[in-house]
Design a protein around this motif. Structure first.
Motif, mmCIF file in Angstrom:
data_model
loop_
_atom_site.group_PDB
_atom_site.id
_atom_site.type_symbol
_atom_site.label_atom_id
_atom_site.label_comp_id
_atom_site.label_asym_id
_atom_site.label_seq_id
_atom_site.Cartn_x
_atom_site.Cartn_y
_atom_site.Cartn_z
ATOM 1 N N UNK A 1 13.255 55.908 49.807
ATOM 2 C CA UNK A 1 12.198 54.956 49.450
ATOM 3 C C UNK A 1 12.772 53.633 48.952
ATOM 4 N N UNK A 2 13.914 53.701 48.293
ATOM 5 C CA UNK A 2 14.553 52.494 47.774
ATOM 6 C C UNK A 2 15.379 51.774 48.831
ATOM 7 N N UNK A 3 15.448 52.352 50.027
ATOM 8 C CA UNK A 3 16.203 51.729 51.110
ATOM 9 C C UNK A 3 17.702 51.867 50.981
ATOM 10 N N UNK A 4 18.148 52.880 50.222
ATOM 11 C CA UNK A 4 19.574 53.049 49.972
ATOM 12 C C UNK A 4 20.227 54.077 50.885
ATOM 13 N N UNK A 5 19.439 54.959 51.466
ATOM 14 C CA UNK A 5 20.012 56.089 52.185
ATOM 15 C C UNK A 5 19.109 56.488 53.329
ATOM 16 N N UNK A 6 19.760 56.883 54.424
ATOM 17 C CA UNK A 6 19.049 57.405 55.577
ATOM 18 C C UNK A 6 19.872 58.561 56.118
ATOM 19 N N UNK A 7 19.252 59.711 56.244
ATOM 20 C CA UNK A 7 19.984 60.880 56.738
ATOM 21 C C UNK A 7 20.487 60.661 58.168
ATOM 22 N N UNK A 8 19.822 59.761 58.922
ATOM 23 C CA UNK A 8 20.226 59.472 60.298
ATOM 24 C C UNK A 8 20.299 57.953 60.481
ATOM 25 N N UNK A 9 21.349 57.300 59.938
ATOM 26 C CA UNK A 9 21.449 55.853 60.033
ATOM 27 C C UNK A 9 21.571 55.380 61.476
ATOM 28 N N UNK A 10 21.080 54.209 61.717
ATOM 29 C CA UNK A 10 21.098 53.653 63.073
ATOM 30 C C UNK A 10 22.486 53.148 63.417
ATOM 31 N N UNK A 11 23.020 53.602 64.537
ATOM 32 C CA UNK A 11 24.322 53.117 64.997
ATOM 33 C C UNK A 11 24.172 51.731 65.616
ATOM 34 N N UNK B 1 24.817 50.461 57.156
ATOM 35 C CA UNK B 1 25.601 51.416 56.394
ATOM 36 C C UNK B 1 24.813 51.846 55.170
ATOM 37 N N UNK B 2 24.808 53.138 54.851
ATOM 38 C CA UNK B 2 24.103 53.573 53.637
ATOM 39 C C UNK B 2 24.801 53.027 52.401
ATOM 40 N N UNK B 3 24.009 52.748 51.374
ATOM 41 C CA UNK B 3 24.588 52.332 50.098
ATOM 42 C C UNK B 3 24.763 53.510 49.156
ATOM 43 N N UNK B 4 24.157 54.652 49.492
ATOM 44 C CA UNK B 4 24.286 55.894 48.729
ATOM 45 C C UNK B 4 24.528 57.028 49.713
ATOM 46 N N UNK B 5 25.377 57.970 49.346
ATOM 47 C CA UNK B 5 25.583 59.142 50.181
ATOM 48 C C UNK B 5 25.633 60.390 49.305
ATOM 49 N N UNK B 6 25.185 61.507 49.865
ATOM 50 C CA UNK B 6 25.109 62.792 49.157
ATOM 51 C C UNK B 6 25.974 63.811 49.906
ATOM 52 N N UNK B 7 27.265 63.905 49.580
ATOM 53 C CA UNK B 7 28.139 64.816 50.339
ATOM 54 C C UNK B 7 28.054 66.275 49.927
ATOM 55 N N UNK B 8 27.245 66.601 48.918
ATOM 56 C CA UNK B 8 27.206 67.968 48.422
ATOM 57 C C UNK B 8 28.293 68.214 47.382
ATOM 58 N N UNK B 9 28.517 69.487 47.058
ATOM 59 C CA UNK B 9 29.510 69.849 46.055
ATOM 60 C C UNK B 9 30.911 69.654 46.621
ATOM 61 N N UNK B 10 31.762 68.969 45.879
ATOM 62 C CA UNK B 10 33.142 68.752 46.294
ATOM 63 C C UNK B 10 34.056 69.669 45.481
ATOM 64 N N UNK B 11 34.992 70.322 46.167
ATOM 65 C CA UNK B 11 35.909 71.235 45.492
ATOM 66 C C UNK B 11 37.340 70.946 45.953
ATOM 67 N N UNK B 12 38.289 71.410 45.153
ATOM 68 C CA UNK B 12 39.685 71.366 45.551
ATOM 69 C C UNK B 12 40.151 69.967 45.900
ATOM 70 N N UNK B 13 40.873 69.849 47.031
ATOM 71 C CA UNK B 13 41.429 68.564 47.441
ATOM 72 C C UNK B 13 40.349 67.502 47.624
ATOM 73 N N UNK B 14 39.177 67.899 48.133
ATOM 74 C CA UNK B 14 38.108 66.924 48.342
ATOM 75 C C UNK B 14 37.636 66.327 47.023
#
Length: 398
Positions: free
Chosen positions: A262-272, A277-290
């Motif tokens: 809604x804030x225009x920061x993120x799109x799950x399917x950005x246009x190529x 480019x998204x200004x926010x991303x949600x990569x999920x839980x990061x573990x270990x080296x990531x």
């Protein structure tokens, strides 16, 4: 000892190896299933008594184990409150004393922030606050009163614990601190693992949020602040990417993704085609080296939390030489500010906007100096070895 539950079990894993290096042996007794290792191989003995039952986490095996085993130990630490384990330890120790058993261990309670007044004042927790107040009157105040002392992770936690409940009569209040192990040295594999989990960050500067995506953490404030700053800094560089890393399988996490849309920061399917480019991303839980790649690669760590007893991720960021942008509800904010390793504001929308704005206005030189201060702050305050020594001193009654 499920690592996904963070907090208490992570603190135990951080502290016990350092205590062992000082010739203090420890066992952990928990109510996990007898075969539930959660893929973790701990360096200390974990005694799993079996699945707990119900919201009180009742275990029919715990009292028997305590009666038989307590005399074998010099000290017992009750980690956390509000469930059956604290009641069981207090009642069994009292019973054994009445029976004339003399070789009993000293008993300490480590609340891990569970006496913070925020939990009683937060409107969304009203029913739980009533429940806690009733349970305090019925049982838990005895846990605190009968213990040989209360152990706290920082000075602010110790002070806040005095506010929400009466009667509150601990025999001792001891600030033992909280140790966080030094991170592994940076490797290119860490960077690759992070970028594989978060390809949106390739060749882009970013701020890092890594925690549970929970209403307490101020994620909504952060997203709205980012939208505000994206409109304000319409330059070639713009604002850095915001990486919101944490489990995304909750209803609240979905709400935050929708808010970002809604804030225009993120799109799950950005246009190529349009090159957006998204200004926010949600990569999920990061573990270990990531996870470590995320810390080492970020410009700064950000957490505008409404309540944070300690903030292990905050200290992990410091240990990687990263400035932290935090609210004044992170209980160690003043300790970090003493080293000029952070920016601090209120846990409000205005405060969070100001937090991001201040960071964007800092020069590269000022940011570099804050990073060096972050390393100094970690080294002086949060290394497990120094915390373990204070812990052992407290448990020995010194």
């Amino acid at each position: 000892m499920n690592p996904d539950q963070g907090g208490v079990c992570q603190g135990i894993r951080n502290t016990l190896p350092a205590m062992a290096s000082l010739n203090c042996d420890n066992d952990v007794v928990c109510l996990d299933g007898v075969d539930d290792t959660f893929g973790v191989k701990d360096a200390f003995r974990v005694i799993r008594l079996g699945e707990r039952v119900g919201p009180w986490a009742y275990s029919k095996k715990l009292r028997g184990w305590l009666r038989n085993s307590l005399p074998d130990y010099d000290a017992v630490v009750i980690n956390g409150l509000w469930t059956y384990h604290s009641f069981a330890v207090t009642s069994v120790v009292s019973q054994l004393r009445r029976e004339g058993v003399t070789n009993l261990p000293r008993v300490y309670v480590m609340p891990h922030g569970m006496l913070d007044p925020w939990f009683q004042r937060q409107p969304s927790r009203r029913l739980k606050a009533y429940r806690n107040w009733a349970y305090w009157k019925a049982a838990e105040h005895r846990t605190v009163r009968h213990a040989d002392g209360l152990l706290f992770t920082c000075r602010k936690e110790l002070e806040l614990a005095r506010e929400p409940f009466r009667p509150y009569r601990p025999k001792q209040e001891i600030n033992v601190g909280y140790g966080v192990p030094s991170p592994p040295r940076f490797t290119t594999e860490m960077k690759s693992a992070f970028l594989e989990a978060c390809p949106q960050a390739v060749n882009r500067p970013y701020l890092l949020f890594i925690s549970r995506i929970h209403p307490k953490k101020g994620v909504d404030l952060l997203l709205r602040a980012y939208a505000e700053m994206a409109g304000k800094y319409k330059t070639a560089e713009g604002v850095p990417l915001l990486v919101v890393a944490g489990p995304c399988d909750s209803a609240y996490a979905e709400e935050m993704k929708e808010l970002a849309r809604q804030l225009g920061l993120w799109n799950a399917m950005p246009s190529i085609e349009d090159g957006s480019k998204p200004q926010v991303t949600f990569p999920g839980m990061l573990r270990g080296d990531a996870k470590w790649g995320a810390f080492y690669g970020c410009e700064a760590f950000v957490l505008p939390s409404h309540q944070e007893n300690f903030g292990i991720a905050v200290v992990e960021a410091l240990a990687c030489g990263k400035p932290v942008l935090i609210s004044n509800q992170v209980n160690i904010w003043d300790e970090i500010q003493d080293y000029d390793a952070c920016l601090v504001e209120d846990d409000s929308q205005i405060g969070t906007n100001r937090l991001i704005d201040q960071w964007l206005k800092l020069s590269a030189e000022a940011r570099g100096e804050m990073g060096q201060s972050a390393l100094q702050c970690y080294g002086k305050n949060y290394r497990p070895e120094s915390v373990a020594a204070r812990f052992i001193s407290a448990l020995s009654g010194a």
